[in-house]
Design a protein around this motif. Structure first.
Motif, PDB file in Angstrom:
ATOM      1  N   CYS A  32       2.136   1.341  -2.989  1.00  0.00           N
ATOM      2  CA  CYS A  32       0.929   1.785  -4.675  1.00  0.00           C
ATOM      3  C   CYS A  32       0.669   3.568  -3.917  1.00  0.00           C
ATOM      4  CB  CYS A  32      -0.457   0.954  -3.777  1.00  0.00           C
ATOM      5  SG  CYS A  32      -1.712   1.493  -4.337  1.00  0.00           S
ATOM      6  N   LEU A  33       0.969   3.961  -3.709  1.00  0.00           N
ATOM      7  CA  LEU A  33       0.282   5.341  -2.515  1.00  0.00           C
ATOM      8  C   LEU A  33       0.972   5.853  -2.857  1.00  0.00           C
ATOM      9  CD1 LEU A  33      -1.681   4.853   1.167  1.00  0.00           C
ATOM     10  CD2 LEU A  33      -2.784   5.535  -1.077  1.00  0.00           C
ATOM     11  N   SER A  34       2.472   5.997  -2.439  1.00  0.00           N
ATOM     12  CA  SER A  34       3.183   6.882  -2.849  1.00  0.00           C
ATOM     13  C   SER A  34       3.857   6.577  -4.609  1.00  0.00           C
ATOM     14  CB  SER A  34       5.051   6.357  -2.260  1.00  0.00           C
ATOM     15  OG  SER A  34       6.132   6.890  -2.444  1.00  0.00           O
ATOM     16  N   ASN A  94      -4.046  -2.479  -4.342  1.00  0.00           N
ATOM     17  CA  ASN A  94      -3.559  -2.089  -3.775  1.00  0.00           C
ATOM     18  C   ASN A  94      -1.604  -2.728  -4.210  1.00  0.00           C
ATOM     19  OD1 ASN A  94      -3.103  -4.817  -2.826  1.00  0.00           O
ATOM     20  ND2 ASN A  94      -2.868  -4.392  -0.916  1.00  0.00           N
ATOM     21  N   LEU A 109       0.736  -1.239  -0.336  1.00  0.00           N
ATOM     22  CA  LEU A 109      -0.155  -0.215  -0.018  1.00  0.00           C
ATOM     23  C   LEU A 109       0.707   1.634  -0.129  1.00  0.00           C
ATOM     24  CD1 LEU A 109      -2.419   1.340  -0.098  1.00  0.00           C
ATOM     25  CD2 LEU A 109      -2.513   1.765   2.465  1.00  0.00           C
ATOM     26  N   GLN A 110       1.643   1.511   0.667  1.00  0.00           N
ATOM     27  CA  GLN A 110       2.695   2.347   0.632  1.00  0.00           C
ATOM     28  C   GLN A 110       3.679   3.051  -0.763  1.00  0.00           C
ATOM     29  OE1 GLN A 110       5.770   1.947   4.323  1.00  0.00           O
ATOM     30  NE2 GLN A 110       5.865   4.948   4.009  1.00  0.00           N
ATOM     31  N   ALA A 162       1.077   9.219  -6.164  1.00  0.00           N
ATOM     32  CA  ALA A 162       0.762  10.349  -5.720  1.00  0.00           C
ATOM     33  C   ALA A 162       0.841  11.790  -6.290  1.00  0.00           C
ATOM     34  CB  ALA A 162       1.219  10.949  -4.326  1.00  0.00           C
ATOM     35  N   VAL A 218      -2.813  11.600  -8.489  1.00  0.00           N
ATOM     36  CA  VAL A 218      -3.898  12.710  -8.197  1.00  0.00           C
ATOM     37  C   VAL A 218      -3.386  13.845  -7.585  1.00  0.00           C
ATOM     38  CG1 VAL A 218      -4.380  12.050  -5.113  1.00  0.00           C
ATOM     39  CG2 VAL A 218      -3.455   9.757  -6.613  1.00  0.00           C
ATOM     40  N   ILE A 238      -9.132   4.111   1.674  1.00  0.00           N
ATOM     41  CA  ILE A 238      -8.255   2.471   1.756  1.00  0.00           C
ATOM     42  C   ILE A 238      -9.854   2.483   1.944  1.00  0.00           C
ATOM     43  CG2 ILE A 238      -7.009   1.148   2.898  1.00  0.00           C
ATOM     44  CD1 ILE A 238      -5.567   3.899   0.860  1.00  0.00           C
ATOM     45  N   ILE A 291      -8.751   9.737  -1.860  1.00  0.00           N
ATOM     46  CA  ILE A 291      -8.087   8.348  -1.681  1.00  0.00           C
ATOM     47  C   ILE A 291      -9.104   7.921  -0.668  1.00  0.00           C
ATOM     48  CG2 ILE A 291      -6.523   6.235  -0.950  1.00  0.00           C
ATOM     49  CD1 ILE A 291      -4.729   8.521  -2.714  1.00  0.00           C
ATOM     50  N   LEU A 351      -2.387   7.081   8.137  1.00  0.00           N
ATOM     51  CA  LEU A 351      -2.828   7.900   6.827  1.00  0.00           C
ATOM     52  C   LEU A 351      -4.580   8.719   7.677  1.00  0.00           C
ATOM     53  CD1 LEU A 351      -2.564   4.584   4.730  1.00  0.00           C
ATOM     54  CD2 LEU A 351      -1.677   6.951   4.602  1.00  0.00           C
ATOM     55  N   THR A 370      -6.540  11.224   4.875  1.00  0.00           N
ATOM     56  CA  THR A 370      -7.145  10.196   3.967  1.00  0.00           C
ATOM     57  C   THR A 370      -8.095   9.139   4.823  1.00  0.00           C
ATOM     58  OG1 THR A 370      -4.689   9.713   3.012  1.00  0.00           O
ATOM     59  CG2 THR A 370      -6.212   7.916   2.359  1.00  0.00           C
TER      60      THR A 370
END
Length: 778
Positions: A501-503, A572, A498-499, A506, A509, A518, A516, A535, A540
């Motif tokens: 993916c989000l990075s 994710n 997940l980390q 970003a 987004v 989750i 977002i 988060l 988030t």
């Protein structure tokens, strides 16, 4: 059971790869899951279910107890010891490996290669060798070599996270082995390396299983059985046997004079017009008149006024006007088949067919095209190389002053009438061999024609020519309309996924101003729980959904919880390659009739994981492009242009929230985990929506990294149940996907072989699919 009861081999295959096997001698049905640890820290997980030649030669079960881990050199650079243990266990199994020792390597337990039977007489396999090598592989039946193929393609083995890129091959045995008898075949390389310790057993039927069973007598039950086996065990022929395949399944018919109509043939100057005229002379349709229009503004262009003059005088009696580039070699029944297209669909306005292309040696290859695909028309002009229009429609089109074939075709869609799409007829057989075009010049013509068309529709966009290998290519980018967007990401543990993916997403987004959400499905790992809390403090939103994993339910609840215009379903285990992917997907959704947009997903190995979904192969739904590297143009350049397709994966799917709600979202009951995305796309298409896949949105996908594969272990029964539901609800459409040509094989790899035999090749239009409504319990 103690780990000492297991038989284990574990070693270092090369600098960054580890492999071995593990099995329980007391229970050979078990497939154990292992963790690889570096200095005591878990870094990879793998299921021990790969083929291990050593075990197969000892007759240990089915020999499939091997595993492998492929790491990056950077990951092991500062590590000292590698070891394995059972997943969620505490005790190491097998020997540990000192990474700084001079030589801790062993022979590679993964073996030299592997083979898979795809049905009929088709086999697919891989060979472990240097990337620059392309060894020859021979098939041996009864001690005699009967076929060979060079391992010049790529694939990967060892799972997704532990993928090893290897050389792949595709091999068909001679048709004489499709005789309904049980056969056994060995595979060896030119260096006599055995790829099969024991022979592979297969059975293939002559021509069609249905016909084979029908030979037993007029027993309906046997014909039904044969029809089902045709779906489940499809036969195929390689593309390099196209010419003999074409002769075997020639549908040229005599006695069709009733379909002939007076026809005008318009050739656009730039090629050898004499070759075209000669091929028309040799054709069966005699009621034609032809003219070659000289260039107006350079190659590929013509003067609409000269076309008007030709129609008013020499072609005054023509009912149908056929357009092609000079140098096109017309099939002897080309004009007749175009006439049949108009006869088959009373409202037909345009008719086009498949094409052939020639290589430098003059050998012909098939371009099996889809039924009408508006997006592909804009980006490739695939249907404009040889097509026919009713005379009245040509005269109306001249009002738009088209100066090339791309504009002559697309001007019919300048209005907002969606009915025009169903007035385009595709004849699924080769109507001619296309000449070599200057793809750079024609790419510019296509880009300009698409821009002119979109402007006529009131769509703000920009276009740019691209580089095609078989056809012209152009990139279309519609102007973004600012809409609110929620990105929905279901999770259960796996903080690192997940980390990452989000990075990676970003920047995109932020550009989109997206939110977002989750969806946490019972995460229990303390590190993950802490991360989710962090988060939330940063703004988030996290939605807690307890209970068994049900991908459809998680997303449905998330959609209910948000209020944005659009939603993006995202796994994710996705990692973005750049910041432009989201804007590209949003630009495709700018068209009101687009229901969902998908992206190009690539495995970490560089292989394509998803380039849209083809319906029909294996009587199911298969990802397109799994046999290609991401740099490959694909069959008919289809990996380089945006196009419509049967469905796109829910791993990265953009759609309108209103459309999602209108069709009932994802089906939580019949498709809780598998095929819910396919079912969703088909429901959208049943409402007249188009599904778009674009290669300009590029992301990595560690497919099923967070929960494993669904075809194995305890999940297999659920997968089979959901596959049955897909077949029951959408079965007829699975065999009639408008985006998949009936001349292409239905075995497991779409767009990779010819069907043996081809399916129904009647003229067809792209119409919405219809579902079979299943009663509860079915």
């Amino acid at each position: 059971m103690t780990t000492t009861a297991l038989r284990v081999q574990f070693g270092r295959s090369d600098e960054a790869c580890f492999s071995g096997f593990v099995y329980d001698p007391k229970d050979l049905t078990r497939r154990l899951v292992l963790e690889l640890l570096l200095d005591g820290v878990p870094v990879r997980i793998a299921r021990a279910d790969a083929y291990a030649p050593e075990l197969a030669s000892e007759s240990i079960g089915d020999g499939c107890y091997g595993f492998s881990f492929a790491l990056t050199p950077e990951l092991i650079a500062d590590s000292h010891v590698a070891e394995i243990r059972l997943a969620n266990g505490h005790e190491a199994v097998g020997p540990s490996i000192k990474l700084d020792a001079a030589d801790e390597s062993i022979s590679d337990s993964r073996g030299p290669g592997g083979i898979e039977w795809l049905g009929g007489v088709r086999f697919r396999g891989w060979v472990r060798c240097a990337p620059a090598e392309s060894p020859m592989v021979r098939a041996i039946v009864d001690g005699e070599p009967v076929a060979e193929a060079r391992a010049s393609n790529f694939t990967h083995v060892g799972g997704i996270d532990n993928a090893n890129l290897v050389k792949a091959f595709d091999l068909h045995l001679p048709r004489e082995y499709a005789d309904g008898r049980v056969r056994r075949v060995h595979f060896v390389t030119e260096d006599e390396l055995q790829l099969t310790t024991t022979p592979l057993t297969f059975v293939a039927f002559p021509d069609k299983v249905e016909d084979f069973f029908a030979s037993f007598g007029e027993i309906e039950s046997e014909r039904l059985r044969g029809r089902m086996l045709d779906r489940l065990l499809p036969a195929s022929a390689p593309f390099n046997s196209y010419e003999s395949w074409r002769d075997r399944w020639d549908i040229r018919r005599h006695g069709q004079e009733s379909c002939e109509r007076p026809t005008a043939v318009v050739l656009i100057a730039g090629g050898d017009e004499e070759l075209s005229l000669q091929s028309l002379d040799e054709g069966k349709h005699k009621g034609w008149v032809a003219a070659t229009l000289p260039p107006l503004e350079g190659p590929g262009t013509f003067d609409p006024l000269e076309l008007r003059e030709f129609l008013a005088h020499e072609a005054a009696d023509a009912e149908i006007v056929v357009f092609a580039h000079a140098g096109t070699l017309f099939d002897v029944f080309a004009l007749q088949r175009l006439s049949e297209g108009f006869a088959a669909v009373s409202q037909a306005r345009l008719v086009y067919g498949d094409l052939e292309v020639c290589d430098e040696n003059g050998r012909r290859w098939p371009l099996a095209l889809p039924a009408f695909d508006y997006e592909r028309m804009l980006e490739q002009g695939y249907c404009t190389q040889l097509f026919a229009i009713k005379r009245a429609s040509v005269e109306a089109a001249l009002e738009a002053y088209p100066t090339n074939l791309y504009r002559m075709f697309n001007c019919h869609f300048d209005g907002d009438d969606p009915a025009v799409h169903s007035q385009v007829v595709h004849v699924p057989c080769a109507l001619g061999c296309a000449p070599q075009l200057d793809l750079t010049v024609h790419g510019r013509l296509l880009a300009q024609a698409s821009l002119t068309h979109l402007a006529a529709r009131g769509t703000s966009a920009k276009t740019a020519p691209q580089r095609g290998t078989q056809m012209p290519s152009a990139r279309v980018t519609r102007k973004l309309k600012r809409r609110s967007l929620t990105i929905i990401i279901p999770v259960r543990n796996r903080r690192t996924l997940l980390q990452t993916c989000l990075s990676s997403i970003a920047p995109a987004v932020a550009d989109a101003g997206a939110q977002i959400l989750i969806v946490d499905n019972d995460s229990s790992d303390a590190d993950m729980i802490t991360y989710l809390e962090t988060l939330q403090r940063r703004g988030t939103e996290v939605l807690a959904v307890p209970g068994p994993f049900n991908f459809a339910r998680l997303n449905n609840l998330a959609v209910d919880a948000c209020a944005s215009d659009d939603i993006l379903l995202l796994n994710n285990d996705i990692r973005a390659m750049d910041a432009a992917w989201l804007a590209e997907m949003q630009s495709r959704l700018a068209e009101a009739d687009v229901g969902a947009v998908g992206a190009l997903l690539v495995w970490p190995s560089g292989m394509v994981q998803h380039a849209g979904v083809a319906l029909g192969p294996s009587f199911a739904a298969q990802h397109i492009g799994n046999d290609r590297l991401a740099s490959d143009p694909g069959y008919g350049d289809m990996l380089r242009i945006a196009r419509e397709c049967g469905a796109v994966t829910g791993a990265c799917l953009l759609t309108r929230r209103s459309d999602y709600i209108a069709v009932g979202g994802l089906d939580e009951v019949r498709f809780p985990v598998n095929f819910n995305d396919v079912d969703y796309c088909l429901k959208l298409r049943s409402q007249g929506k188009r599904i778009i896949w674009t290669p300009a949105a590029r992301l990595y996908h560690h497919e099923s990294a967070s929960r494993g594969r669904d075809q194995f272990g305890d999940k297999a029964s659920r997968f089979e149940r959901e596959l049955r539901n897909l077949r029951s609800k959408w079965g007829e459409h699975l065999l009639e996907d408008p985006y998949y040509n009936p001349n292409l094989s239905l075995d497991a790899v779409p767009f990779s072989a010819l069907a043996w035999p081809p399916r129904v090749r009647a003229p067809r239009v792209n119409v919405p699919p219809a579902a079979v409504q299943l009663p509860p319990g079915f």
